[in-house]
Each structure stands twice: as C-alpha cells, then as structure tokens.
Scaffold this motif. Structure first.
Motif, PDB file in Angstrom:
ATOM      1  N   LYS A 271     -64.798  51.855-161.073  1.00  0.00           N
ATOM      2  CA  LYS A 271     -64.785  50.396-161.189  1.00  0.00           C
ATOM      3  C   LYS A 271     -63.359  49.898-161.330  1.00  0.00           C
ATOM      4  CE  LYS A 271     -66.412  46.636-164.197  1.00  0.00           C
ATOM      5  NZ  LYS A 271     -67.150  46.310-165.463  1.00  0.00           N
ATOM      6  N   TRP A 272     -62.552  50.611-162.107  1.00  0.00           N
ATOM      7  CA  TRP A 272     -61.151  50.239-162.296  1.00  0.00           C
ATOM      8  C   TRP A 272     -60.403  50.210-160.965  1.00  0.00           C
ATOM      9  CZ3 TRP A 272     -57.032  54.273-163.880  1.00  0.00           C
ATOM     10  CH2 TRP A 272     -55.766  53.670-163.932  1.00  0.00           C
ATOM     11  N   ILE A 273     -60.505  51.274-160.197  1.00  0.00           N
ATOM     12  CA  ILE A 273     -59.769  51.353-158.937  1.00  0.00           C
ATOM     13  C   ILE A 273     -60.263  50.297-157.947  1.00  0.00           C
ATOM     14  CG2 ILE A 273     -59.131  52.823-156.984  1.00  0.00           C
ATOM     15  CD1 ILE A 273     -57.836  53.540-159.712  1.00  0.00           C
TER      16      ILE A 273
ATOM     17  N   ASP B 151     -57.313  62.604-156.610  1.00  0.00           N
ATOM     18  CA  ASP B 151     -57.521  62.028-155.280  1.00  0.00           C
ATOM     19  C   ASP B 151     -56.789  60.698-155.132  1.00  0.00           C
ATOM     20  OD1 ASP B 151     -58.949  64.002-154.060  1.00  0.00           O
ATOM     21  OD2 ASP B 151     -60.866  62.937-154.020  1.00  0.00           O
ATOM     22  N   VAL B 152     -56.850  59.865-156.163  1.00  0.00           N
ATOM     23  CA  VAL B 152     -56.138  58.581-156.113  1.00  0.00           C
ATOM     24  C   VAL B 152     -54.634  58.823-155.990  1.00  0.00           C
ATOM     25  CG1 VAL B 152     -55.546  56.479-157.387  1.00  0.00           C
ATOM     26  CG2 VAL B 152     -57.907  57.298-157.379  1.00  0.00           C
ATOM     27  N   GLY B 153     -54.112  59.730-156.814  1.00  0.00           N
ATOM     28  CA  GLY B 153     -52.684  60.016-156.789  1.00  0.00           C
ATOM     29  C   GLY B 153     -52.203  60.546-155.457  1.00  0.00           C
TER      30      GLY B 153
ATOM     31  N   LYS C 130     -61.572  56.122-150.415  1.00  0.00           N
ATOM     32  CA  LYS C 130     -61.718  57.558-150.665  1.00  0.00           C
ATOM     33  C   LYS C 130     -62.673  57.833-151.820  1.00  0.00           C
ATOM     34  CE  LYS C 130     -60.582  62.000-150.975  1.00  0.00           C
ATOM     35  NZ  LYS C 130     -61.072  62.997-149.989  1.00  0.00           N
ATOM     36  N   ILE C 131     -62.483  57.178-152.944  1.00  0.00           N
ATOM     37  CA  ILE C 131     -63.312  57.493-154.115  1.00  0.00           C
ATOM     38  C   ILE C 131     -64.700  56.880-154.016  1.00  0.00           C
ATOM     39  CG2 ILE C 131     -61.271  57.791-155.569  1.00  0.00           C
ATOM     40  CD1 ILE C 131     -62.009  55.102-156.902  1.00  0.00           C
ATOM     41  N   ALA C 132     -64.835  55.781-153.270  1.00  0.00           N
ATOM     42  CA  ALA C 132     -66.150  55.157-153.124  1.00  0.00           C
ATOM     43  C   ALA C 132     -67.115  56.089-152.400  1.00  0.00           C
ATOM     44  CB  ALA C 132     -66.035  53.841-152.374  1.00  0.00           C
ATOM     45  N   ASP C 133     -66.583  56.876-151.470  1.00  0.00           N
ATOM     46  CA  ASP C 133     -67.418  57.763-150.654  1.00  0.00           C
ATOM     47  C   ASP C 133     -67.476  59.185-151.191  1.00  0.00           C
ATOM     48  OD1 ASP C 133     -67.846  55.642-148.935  1.00  0.00           O
ATOM     49  OD2 ASP C 133     -66.121  56.149-147.671  1.00  0.00           O
TER      50      ASP C 133
END
Length: 209
Positions: free
Chosen positions: A10-12, A67-69, A52-55
C-alpha cells in the motif's frame, strides 16, 4: 501494532500515486537548481516498482524491499536511482524473512536506509539534500515509542520546507552557491512524499508499530 507486507505494498502504491501527481512539480523544482529530470526519473522508476510488486507475491518484507530497491536502481536515472535504491536495499537486509515488523525492526530498517543514503550520497544535514528530511525523521522515530501518522507527515513536511533557506553543498545545485537559497530541494520534496505515503500505510491512519 505490526506493519506487514500488505501495508508495504500500500505504501509503494501511494508513493507512486503521489510521485505521478507531482511529477511536473518535481521537475520544475529540479530545473531551478538541478538537472531538471528528478520528476520524470522518479515517476518512471516508481511506476516500474509499483507494477513489479503489484504482480508479485511476497512471503516477507525483505524480498519486497529488495525488489523495489533493485527496480529503482535499474529504472531511475540520475542520482535518485542509486540513492533511493540503496535505501531500500539496506532496509531489505534488516527485514529479511520478516512477514511483519514490530516497532524496533521498523525503525531499524529505516535507520539502515538512512545509513545507505549517507554512504552513497556523502551528504549530511545542512547540505540541502534529502538527508535534511531523512535524518531528523529517523531520529524522531528512534526517540518515540509510538510513531503517529500525523506527526510523521508534519515533521517531514517541516524539514522539507526548511531546505528552502539552505545553501546547496552537494550535487549540481552546489554550483549555484548562494543562488540555491530560496528554492526547495527536489530530493527533500520526494522524501517528504515518501514519508507522507508511509504514514498513509499505517493501520487506521493512526500509528506505526
């Protein structure tokens, strides 16, 4: 109170939303004292990270932060990618194998992120950079048992606004010398958006762990 993978997602998502909404503003700020690409670079990188993180499914916070980094390092140009990317990578090491985090681990992760920013950017408080937001915010987190969303937003906004009166000592803005005074630092503004988004991920919008 615990902070978990779903809250991190949710933050990202909220951070990406805020960056997209402020893309032109961030670019305008950077045109005044920098390369003029902060808004575009951050918008591109955060959109990629959000996608990327949503999927993806994550069993722990560490792999999500990693993954975010890695996405930010790969997709955000200029200095912002390595800086923000390093922050998330350093935090991911603290959060490895953690499905959720208590206050101590939460603060430790963001402290590691700050250490990564300082290591990569070689900046300190007063240099008119994102450190002018990050350093006091992390110090505040460390000194408070309860991290309240409204206080986090207010403090990060205050520190962002304070950069307007500073003379830049790092980056392209440093070449302007005294002429950099009177302008907000773009990295401080995107850092404010980061912490404001983080506050919105807290349960019931009240407090973190």
């Amino acid at each position: 109170m615990l902070w978990n993978v779903e809250q991190a997602k949710k933050w990202i998502k909220r951070l990406n939303d805020k960056i997209q909404e402020n893309k032109a503003y961030l670019t305008e700020l950077d045109q005044a004292i920098g390369d003029g690409d902060h808004g575009l670079n951050m918008a591109r990188g955060l959109q990629e990270a959000a996608n990327k993180i949503a999927d993806s499914h994550y069993d722990d916070l560490g792999s999500l932060f990693k993954d975010v980094g890695m996405t930010l390092i790969a997709k955000v140009g200029g200095a912002s990618g390595p800086l923000y990317g390093t922050a998330f990578m350093k935090a991911s090491l603290v959060l490895k194998d953690r499905k959720e985090t208590d206050r101590n681990a939460f603060v430790a992760a963001f402290s590691a992120a700050l250490d990564g920013l300082k290591m990569r950017g070689k900046a300190q408080v007063g240099d008119k950079t994102m450190i002018d937001v990050w350093d006091p915010v992390i110090a505040w987190m460390k000194s408070h048992e309860t991290i309240r969303a409204n206080e986090l937003v207010d403090l990060s906004k205050e520190k962002m606004e304070d950069t307007k009166e500073l003379e830049a000592k790092k980056g392209r803005a440093a070449y302007l010398g005294k002429r950099s005074v009177g302008h907000l630092d773009p990295g401080a503004v995107s850092s404010y958006l980061l912490f404001a988004s983080l506050a919105e991920s807290f349960e019931k919008g009240e407090s973190a762990p």
